[in-house]
Design an enzyme around this catalytic site. Structure first.
Site, PDB file in Angstrom:
ATOM      1  N   GLY A  64       2.453  37.024  12.703  1.00  0.00           N
ATOM      2  CA  GLY A  64       3.898  37.148  12.886  1.00  0.00           C
ATOM      3  C   GLY A  64       4.328  37.906  14.133  1.00  0.00           C
ATOM      4  O   GLY A  64       3.743  37.764  15.212  1.00  0.00           O
ATOM      5  N   ILE A  65       5.364  38.721  13.969  1.00  0.00           N
ATOM      6  CA  ILE A  65       5.943  39.458  15.095  1.00  0.00           C
ATOM      7  C   ILE A  65       4.934  40.448  15.678  1.00  0.00           C
ATOM      8  O   ILE A  65       4.844  40.625  16.897  1.00  0.00           O
ATOM      9  CB  ILE A  65       7.223  40.197  14.630  1.00  0.00           C
ATOM     10  CG1 ILE A  65       8.312  39.174  14.241  1.00  0.00           C
ATOM     11  CG2 ILE A  65       7.721  41.144  15.706  1.00  0.00           C
ATOM     12  CD1 ILE A  65       9.518  39.780  13.530  1.00  0.00           C
ATOM     13  N   ASP A 118      -3.989  51.140   6.821  1.00  0.00           N
ATOM     14  CA  ASP A 118      -2.916  51.034   5.828  1.00  0.00           C
ATOM     15  C   ASP A 118      -1.842  52.038   6.212  1.00  0.00           C
ATOM     16  O   ASP A 118      -2.071  53.247   6.155  1.00  0.00           O
ATOM     17  CB  ASP A 118      -3.473  51.332   4.432  1.00  0.00           C
ATOM     18  CG  ASP A 118      -2.425  51.134   3.344  1.00  0.00           C
ATOM     19  OD1 ASP A 118      -1.214  51.044   3.665  1.00  0.00           O
ATOM     20  OD2 ASP A 118      -2.818  51.072   2.166  1.00  0.00           O
ATOM     21  N   ASN A 142       5.301  48.206  13.416  1.00  0.00           N
ATOM     22  CA  ASN A 142       5.826  46.887  13.042  1.00  0.00           C
ATOM     23  C   ASN A 142       5.615  46.515  11.581  1.00  0.00           C
ATOM     24  O   ASN A 142       6.431  45.799  11.006  1.00  0.00           O
ATOM     25  CB  ASN A 142       5.152  45.832  13.943  1.00  0.00           C
ATOM     26  CG  ASN A 142       5.321  44.441  13.405  1.00  0.00           C
ATOM     27  OD1 ASN A 142       6.380  43.835  13.516  1.00  0.00           O
ATOM     28  ND2 ASN A 142       4.273  43.905  12.772  1.00  0.00           N
ATOM     29  N   TYR A 180      15.098  46.418   0.492  1.00  0.00           N
ATOM     30  CA  TYR A 180      14.658  46.132   1.862  1.00  0.00           C
ATOM     31  C   TYR A 180      15.683  46.633   2.874  1.00  0.00           C
ATOM     32  O   TYR A 180      15.346  47.296   3.862  1.00  0.00           O
ATOM     33  CB  TYR A 180      14.426  44.622   2.011  1.00  0.00           C
ATOM     34  CG  TYR A 180      13.961  44.191   3.379  1.00  0.00           C
ATOM     35  CD1 TYR A 180      12.617  44.284   3.750  1.00  0.00           C
ATOM     36  CD2 TYR A 180      14.859  43.668   4.310  1.00  0.00           C
ATOM     37  CE1 TYR A 180      12.187  43.881   5.010  1.00  0.00           C
ATOM     38  CE2 TYR A 180      14.439  43.261   5.566  1.00  0.00           C
ATOM     39  CZ  TYR A 180      13.106  43.375   5.917  1.00  0.00           C
ATOM     40  OH  TYR A 180      12.689  42.969   7.168  1.00  0.00           O
ATOM     41  N   ILE A 222      13.754  35.179  11.799  1.00  0.00           N
ATOM     42  CA  ILE A 222      12.649  34.852  12.712  1.00  0.00           C
ATOM     43  C   ILE A 222      11.617  34.008  11.954  1.00  0.00           C
ATOM     44  O   ILE A 222      11.311  34.294  10.780  1.00  0.00           O
ATOM     45  CB  ILE A 222      11.965  36.157  13.212  1.00  0.00           C
ATOM     46  CG1 ILE A 222      13.003  37.169  13.735  1.00  0.00           C
ATOM     47  CG2 ILE A 222      10.915  35.842  14.278  1.00  0.00           C
ATOM     48  CD1 ILE A 222      13.819  36.747  14.932  1.00  0.00           C
ATOM     49  N   THR A 277       8.479  33.334  10.720  1.00  0.00           N
ATOM     50  CA  THR A 277       7.168  33.944  10.412  1.00  0.00           C
ATOM     51  C   THR A 277       6.936  33.725   8.914  1.00  0.00           C
ATOM     52  O   THR A 277       7.802  33.178   8.226  1.00  0.00           O
ATOM     53  CB  THR A 277       7.176  35.470  10.658  1.00  0.00           C
ATOM     54  OG1 THR A 277       8.113  36.058   9.734  1.00  0.00           O
ATOM     55  CG2 THR A 277       7.559  35.848  12.071  1.00  0.00           C
TER      56      THR A 277
HETATM   57  N1  LIG Z   1      10.645  37.589   9.985  1.00  0.00           N
HETATM   58  C1  LIG Z   1      11.882  38.040   9.993  1.00  0.00           C
HETATM   59  O1  LIG Z   1      12.845  37.258   9.856  1.00  0.00           O
HETATM   60  C2  LIG Z   1      12.150  39.520  10.198  1.00  0.00           C
HETATM   61  C3  LIG Z   1      13.471  39.917  10.426  1.00  0.00           C
HETATM   62  C4  LIG Z   1      13.758  41.270  10.604  1.00  0.00           C
HETATM   63  C5  LIG Z   1      12.741  42.206  10.583  1.00  0.00           C
HETATM   64  N2  LIG Z   1      11.452  41.814  10.353  1.00  0.00           N
HETATM   65  C6  LIG Z   1      10.434  42.866  10.328  1.00  0.00           C
HETATM   66  O2  LIG Z   1       9.426  42.591  11.297  1.00  0.00           O
HETATM   67  C7  LIG Z   1       8.167  43.128  10.858  1.00  0.00           C
HETATM   68  C8  LIG Z   1       7.109  42.043  10.920  1.00  0.00           C
HETATM   69  O3  LIG Z   1       7.535  40.983  10.082  1.00  0.00           O
HETATM   70  P1  LIG Z   1       6.907  39.509  10.110  1.00  0.00           P
HETATM   71  O4  LIG Z   1       8.022  38.587   9.884  1.00  0.00           O
HETATM   72  O5  LIG Z   1       6.005  39.353  11.257  1.00  0.00           O
HETATM   73  O6  LIG Z   1       6.102  39.627   8.722  1.00  0.00           O
HETATM   74  P2  LIG Z   1       4.680  39.090   8.273  1.00  0.00           P
HETATM   75  O7  LIG Z   1       4.686  39.188   6.791  1.00  0.00           O
HETATM   76  O8  LIG Z   1       4.411  37.784   8.918  1.00  0.00           O
HETATM   77  O9  LIG Z   1       3.683  40.191   8.895  1.00  0.00           O
HETATM   78  C9  LIG Z   1       3.621  41.510   8.406  1.00  0.00           C
HETATM   79  C10 LIG Z   1       2.235  42.087   8.685  1.00  0.00           C
HETATM   80  O10 LIG Z   1       2.191  43.431   8.214  1.00  0.00           O
HETATM   81  C11 LIG Z   1       0.935  43.640   7.539  1.00  0.00           C
HETATM   82  N3  LIG Z   1       1.048  44.727   6.557  1.00  0.00           N
HETATM   83  C12 LIG Z   1       1.707  44.708   5.372  1.00  0.00           C
HETATM   84  N4  LIG Z   1       1.531  45.865   4.722  1.00  0.00           N
HETATM   85  C13 LIG Z   1       0.754  46.656   5.521  1.00  0.00           C
HETATM   86  C14 LIG Z   1       0.244  47.973   5.402  1.00  0.00           C
HETATM   87  N5  LIG Z   1       0.464  48.699   4.300  1.00  0.00           N
HETATM   88  N6  LIG Z   1      -0.483  48.473   6.436  1.00  0.00           N
HETATM   89  C15 LIG Z   1      -0.739  47.730   7.535  1.00  0.00           C
HETATM   90  N7  LIG Z   1      -0.293  46.468   7.701  1.00  0.00           N
HETATM   91  C16 LIG Z   1       0.451  45.944   6.704  1.00  0.00           C
HETATM   92  C17 LIG Z   1       0.661  42.293   6.867  1.00  0.00           C
HETATM   93  O11 LIG Z   1      -0.701  42.151   6.493  1.00  0.00           O
HETATM   94  C18 LIG Z   1       1.125  41.330   7.964  1.00  0.00           C
HETATM   95  O12 LIG Z   1       0.068  41.048   8.870  1.00  0.00           O
HETATM   96  C19 LIG Z   1       8.406  43.689   9.454  1.00  0.00           C
HETATM   97  O13 LIG Z   1       8.627  45.086   9.538  1.00  0.00           O
HETATM   98  C20 LIG Z   1       9.673  42.979   9.011  1.00  0.00           C
HETATM   99  O14 LIG Z   1      10.377  43.711   8.038  1.00  0.00           O
HETATM  100  C21 LIG Z   1      11.131  40.482  10.162  1.00  0.00           C
END
Ligand SMILES: NC(=O)c1ccc[n+]([C@@H]2O[C@H](COP(=O)([O-])OP(=O)(O)OC[C@H]3O[C@@H](n4cnc5c(N)ncnc54)[C@H](O)[C@@H]3O)[C@@H](O)[C@H]2O)c1
Length: 265
Positions: free
Chosen positions: A17-18, A60, A87, A163, A198, A200
């Protein structure tokens, strides 16, 4: 020369993801990147894609000992960190989180990753970046911390109560860390990024909530995005790159919204 040439960067949750997009952009622009990821399979895969200057550390964000081990590992391989991207985050549900539907266990699980994880990251990140005593004590350390919030931290999210609260906390924490570091003369900036919708795994998870019809819900949600299309992970990654680079040297405590205009209307 890259925009973050020679800098040492850590990105949490960078297996996908991001986070992976941010790690990729930082690496393309010359940083030595550590993929700090809970999931070993995606973390190892991500580091392999980035090549020899990248490393994977299983991590973690909820666990304080894991933060110390991460900082020790980075110091031993790449050196003192210059960039930390907090992130990692979770949504932790397939169903709506209306107030009445949110139980305390679910609330706590989300705050533990999304808020405590970022708090620990800031604490250990600042300590590692100023391991030489910091600029105020004659050291040349310093750096940039980028915290992942969301538009959910800016506006009401009645369907995502836990959230949204967690992302509001990240926004506020960022400003306190920014001012603490600035007033102490540490040379560390701290900013937050606020993505909208986004594409993902998490983006799809949000769209699947309620009726489970991901495709239909993406279409309906895009009506709310003035630019008419969802953001891609690289769109957020490019904003993270800017805030992490010296181009943003006078930017701290700021919130950078990446939402195609969603929160403006
Ligand atoms: N996708 C969206 O629309 C969106 C919008 C706003 C904000 N965000 C934020 O962006 C960030 C990334 O989101 P994404 O969409 O890429 O999500 P995603 O679920 O694709 O990726 C999240 C990653 O975080 C890792 N993770 C989860 N718990 C963990 C922990 N305890 N320790 C270490 N790693 C851990 C997961 O294994 C995963 O690889 C998040 O903080 C999310 O809240 C996402």
């Amino acid at each position: 020369m890259g925009r973050v040439d020679g800098k040492v960067a850590i990105v949490t949750g960078a297996g996908t993801g991001i986070g992976f997009a941010a790690a990729t952009r930082l690496s393309e622009e010359g940083a030595k990147v550590t993929i700090a990821e809970f999931d070993a399979k995606s973390g190892e895969g991500a580091a392999e894609v980035l090549g020899a200057d990248a490393q994977f550390v299983q991590h973690d964000v909820r666990d304080e000992a894991s933060w110390q081990a991460l900082m020790d590992k980075v110091a031993g391989t790449h050196g003192r960190p210059d960039i930390l991207v907090n992130n990692a985050g979770i949504l932790a549900t397939e169903r709506n989180q209306h107030l009445a539907a949110t139980d305390l266990d679910q609330w706590r699980a989300i705050q533990t990753v999304n808020v405590e994880g970022v708090f620990l990251g800031c604490k250990y990140g600042v300590a590692a970046m100023t391991a030489d005593g910091g600029r105020a004590k004659g050291g040349d350390g310093g750096g940039a911390i980028v915290n992942m919030s969301s538009i959910a931290g800016l506006i009401a999210t009645s369907h995502l109560v836990a959230y949204g609260a967690s992302k509001g906390a990240v926004r506020q924490l960022t400003k306190s860390v920014a001012i603490d570091c600035a007033r102490k003369g540490l040379g560390i900036r701290c900013n937050s990024v606020h993505p909208g919708v986004i594409v993902t795994n998490m983006g799809n998870q949000v769209m699947g909530m309620g009726n489970g019809n991901v495709e239909e819900n993406w279409k309906a949600r895009l009506d709310l995005v003035p630019m008419g299309e969802p953001g891609q992970a690289v769109d957020v990654a490019n904003c993270i790159l800017f805030l992490a680079s010296d181009e943003a040297r006078h930017v701290t405590g700021a919130e950078l919204v990446v939402d195609g205009g969603m929160t403006v209307v």
